[in-house]
Design a protein around this motif. Structure first.
Motif, short mmCIF file in Angstrom:
data_model
loop_
_atom_site.label_atom_id
_atom_site.label_comp_id
_atom_site.label_asym_id
_atom_site.label_seq_id
_atom_site.Cartn_x
_atom_site.Cartn_y
_atom_site.Cartn_z
N UNK A 111 0.83 -1.19 0.00
CA UNK A 111 0.00 0.00 0.00
C UNK A 111 0.87 1.25 0.00
N UNK A 112 1.93 1.22 0.83
CA UNK A 112 2.85 2.36 0.91
C UNK A 112 3.51 2.62 -0.44
N UNK A 113 3.86 1.53 -1.14
CA UNK A 113 4.59 1.66 -2.41
C UNK A 113 3.71 2.20 -3.53
N UNK A 114 2.41 2.01 -3.45
CA UNK A 114 1.51 2.44 -4.52
C UNK A 114 1.25 3.95 -4.47
N UNK A 115 0.98 4.53 -5.64
CA UNK A 115 0.75 5.97 -5.69
C UNK A 115 -0.64 6.31 -5.14
N UNK A 116 -1.59 5.40 -5.39
CA UNK A 116 -2.98 5.68 -5.01
C UNK A 116 -3.21 5.35 -3.54
N UNK A 117 -4.01 6.15 -2.85
CA UNK A 117 -4.28 5.86 -1.43
C UNK A 117 -5.80 5.81 -1.20
N UNK A 118 -6.44 4.85 -1.84
CA UNK A 118 -7.89 4.75 -1.72
C UNK A 118 -8.25 3.41 -1.08
#
Ligand SMILES: NC(=O)C1=CN([C@@H]2O[C@H](COP(=O)(O)OP(=O)(O)OC[C@H]3O[C@@H](n4cnc5c(N)ncnc54)[C@H](OP(=O)(O)O)[C@@H]3O)[C@@H](O)[C@H]2O)C=CC1
Ligand SMILES: O=C(O)CCC(=O)C(=O)O
Ligand SMILES: [Mg+2]
Length: 580
Positions: free
Chosen positions: A441-448
């Motif tokens: 989750x931290x590595x992904x750009x999206x935070x949804x």
């Protein structure tokens, strides 16, 4: 940069440091290595094979380390002309400097004369100011203490100062006579008991040197949800060096991390609950044995850290399994190396335990962000130990074990990578799933919340593929994780965010989930609300830390870390609601 004897791999690319202090690691990174003296040769041969196998297995050829050998110690002395500079050639330092990350075997240091330590020189010349030495127990490892599983400490050893600075003069030399005369005549020193026959060493300890080390230790404690940081020193005797370390350490905690004193000090507490305390080195060496659970992150000076790291390693199986890293967190430079030395009596016998270098490699892979490959190393070592296929050092202390050579142990580790770990505890598997979920989750750009669901499923798939659990176990664990995560998101929407302060919420998955919720903030609190029934916990299921209240009788069960839900001890009912 052109080198003389170092061959730069054609198929590799440089690791670089990004603007925001984040490493850029290409898929074929050039990583430098020194094989080391003595047993280093045997260990490195096995370790390189294991590291390559882990990367291959984790990324199926998409990633591969381009190894670049650089030279120091006996091999280098023979290659570079057998003069003083040949022990640690300038081009070796240049290569480490340019390529950022390396790993090394041990190098010999003569006692009482001869060359100064090459190991220490590398740390000083590259300003690798933190020597990071985690000490953690592996299931099944023979240990001399009753509860080795209580040992989970991370030593931050200052790596650039102290008596290790190498400022010393031999007894009887012209230099020492000058220094003693200066001390006596200019400084009024009368305490040198035998001035005619004393050698003299100097112990520099600075505020800046202390501050950057303690800063790194506290930051590590915050990032890894640890409970405390203990400053270990001998400041009652060496007031201005070791005492300075303690005082400056507390200043960092207060001035940079907002710590406030507890009961009038000097112990203090960060806003997130982490306690910063201190202990005098001699009693600390006793208490790490007798009260292991009271120590977590330890920040200490160079010499104390050297003693402490070998002593602590003994509790969890010895220096054959004690890894380390030398890091400059600002420049990104890092050299990973075992805690042990060259063990010369075993040199070239293919006999010693390669686990310290393997686990140093595991730290390196994690530092590079290749956590899937790092996990496989852990899994492989765990598997080999649980199967009782071990090197001589463990074999002599284990009943019914099979003795393997260094290279055979390497094979055993590889064979246990990706195998289903039937013996792993479900609560550890659950924590692993939560941690991987957080990382993805931290590595992904999206935070949804949609992306959270994707990251959770990806975490399950990756760990199933790596053999951390079976398909069915993975599905169950994901169900429990989803339930806990949704429930926490619901609480977060309704109540204060501070509830999920990582250091308050307890160990394991709870810390990963709370970090994640804090990071993603309101985006995640939009996760679909579920009925109370859907988020209640049942006996037999796994859940993260928190308080479980029996739906039938109201009895409270307090979970400090992830665990399996028992039936209610009061009324034997099996359904609970959760709070924090
Ligand atoms: N960072 C570095 O490069 C370091 C280098 N050194 C240097 O190494 C040289 C030798 O130092 P020494 O004091 O003998 O310490 P060592 O760490 O080399 O060895 C001491 C003992 O520890 C055990 N041991 C060490 N490595 C392993 C391993 N991989 N697997 C299993 N057991 C192991 C052995 O115990 P047993 O005999 O009981 O089997 C060995 O005899 C010195 O020149 C020293 O300066 C020392 C420390 C760090
Ligand atoms: O450099 C050496 O020879 C010894 C260093 C050491 O003991 C250590 O780093 O733990
Ligand atoms: Mg040492």
């Amino acid at each position: 940069m052109a080198f003389d004897k170092i061959c730069v791999p054609e198929n590799g690319e440089k690791i670089t440091m990004g603007k925001e202090g984040k490493l850029n690691v290409p898929d074929q990174p050039i990583v430098t290595f020194i094989e080391g003296d003595g047993t280093g040769r045997d260990i490195w041969r096995a370790s390189q094979r294991v590291l390559d196998a882990a990367v291959e297995k984790a990324y199926a050829g998409r990633r591969k380390i381009a190894w670049m050998e650089v030279f120091a110690g006996e091999k280098s002395w023979n290659m570079y002309g057998q003069d003083d500079d040949a022990w640690l050639p300038q081009e070796t330092l240049d290569a480490f400097s340019e390529y950022l990350i390396g790993i090394k075997g041990p190098l010999t240091t003569p006692i009482g004369g001869g060359i100064s330590s090459l190991n220490v020189a590398l740390r000083q010349k590259l300003d690798l100011y933190t020597c990071l030495r985690p000490v953690k127990y592996f299931e099944g490892v023979p240990s001399p203490v009753k509860r080795p599983e209580d040992v989970d400490m991370v030593i931050f050893r200052e790596n650039s100062e102290d008596i290790y600075a190498g400022i010393e003069w031999a007894a009887g030399s012209d230099e020492v006579k000058k220094v003693i005369a200066f001390l006596q005549d200019e400084m009024g020193v009368t305490k040198i008991r035998f001035p005619e026959s004393s050698g003299i060493g100097v112990k520099p300890v600075s505020q800046e040197g202390t501050a950057r080390l303690v800063r790194a230790a506290i930051q590590y404690a915050i990032d890894n949800n640890r409970d405390s940081v203990t400053l270990v020193h001998k400041g009652n005797i060496m007031k201005f060096t070791e005492g300075g370390f303690r005082n400056w350490g507390y200043e960092v905690a207060k001035n940079e991390f907002g710590a406030v004193e507890i009961d009038g000090g000097p112990w203090c507490q960060l806003p997130n609950g982490i306690v910063v305390k201190d202990a005098i080195a001699d009693i600390a060496l006793q208490q790490v044995l007798t009260r292991a659970t009271e120590f977590d992150v330890i920040a200490t000076l160079n010499l104390n850290g050297d003693y402490l790291s070998d002593a602590l390693a003994a509790q969890v199986g010895g220096i054959g399994i004690a890894p380390g890293a030398n890091i400059n967190y600002t420049s990104g430079h890092a050299i990973f190396e075992a805690t042990h030395g060259t063990a010369p009596k075993y040199a070239d016998k293919d006999m010693v335990n390669p686990s310290s270098v393997l686990l140093s490699g595991e730290m390196m892979l994690r530092y590079m962000g290749w956590s899937e490959a790092a996990d496989l190393i852990l899994q492989g070592i765990n598997g080999a130990i649980v199967a009782k296929t071990v090197t001589y050092d463990f074999h002599r202390l284990m009943e019914g074990a099979t003795k393997l050579s260094t290279s055979e142990f390497g094979d055993a580790v590889i064979s246990h990578m990706g195998a289903s770990s039937e013996k792993a505890k479900p609560e550890d598997q659950y924590d692993e799933l939560a941690e991987r979920f957080k990382e993805l989750f931290e590595a992904g750009a999206e935070k949804s919340s949609e992306f959270a669901q994707i990251a959770m499923e990806k975490a399950r798939q990756q760990l199933t593929a790596a053999g951390a659990f079976s398909e069915e176990q993975g599905k169950n664990l994901k169900r429990f994780l989803e339930r806990d995560f949704t429930q926490m998101a619901n609480v977060m929407r309704d109540e204060a965010k501070e509830k999920f302060n990582p250091s308050r919420v307890g160990a394991g998955a709870m810390s990963s989930l709370s970090t994640l919720l804090n990071m993603a903030g309101s985006a995640l609190s939009s996760i679909a609300e579920r009925t109370q029934k859907a988020i209640s916990c049942r006996s037999g299921e796994i859940t993260s830390a928190g308080t479980l209240t029996c739906n039938a009788c109201g009895h409270d069960l307090h979970f400090k870390k992830t665990g399996r839900v028992p039936p209610c001890p009061t009324c034997h009912a099996t359904e609970f609601r959760k709070s924090y």
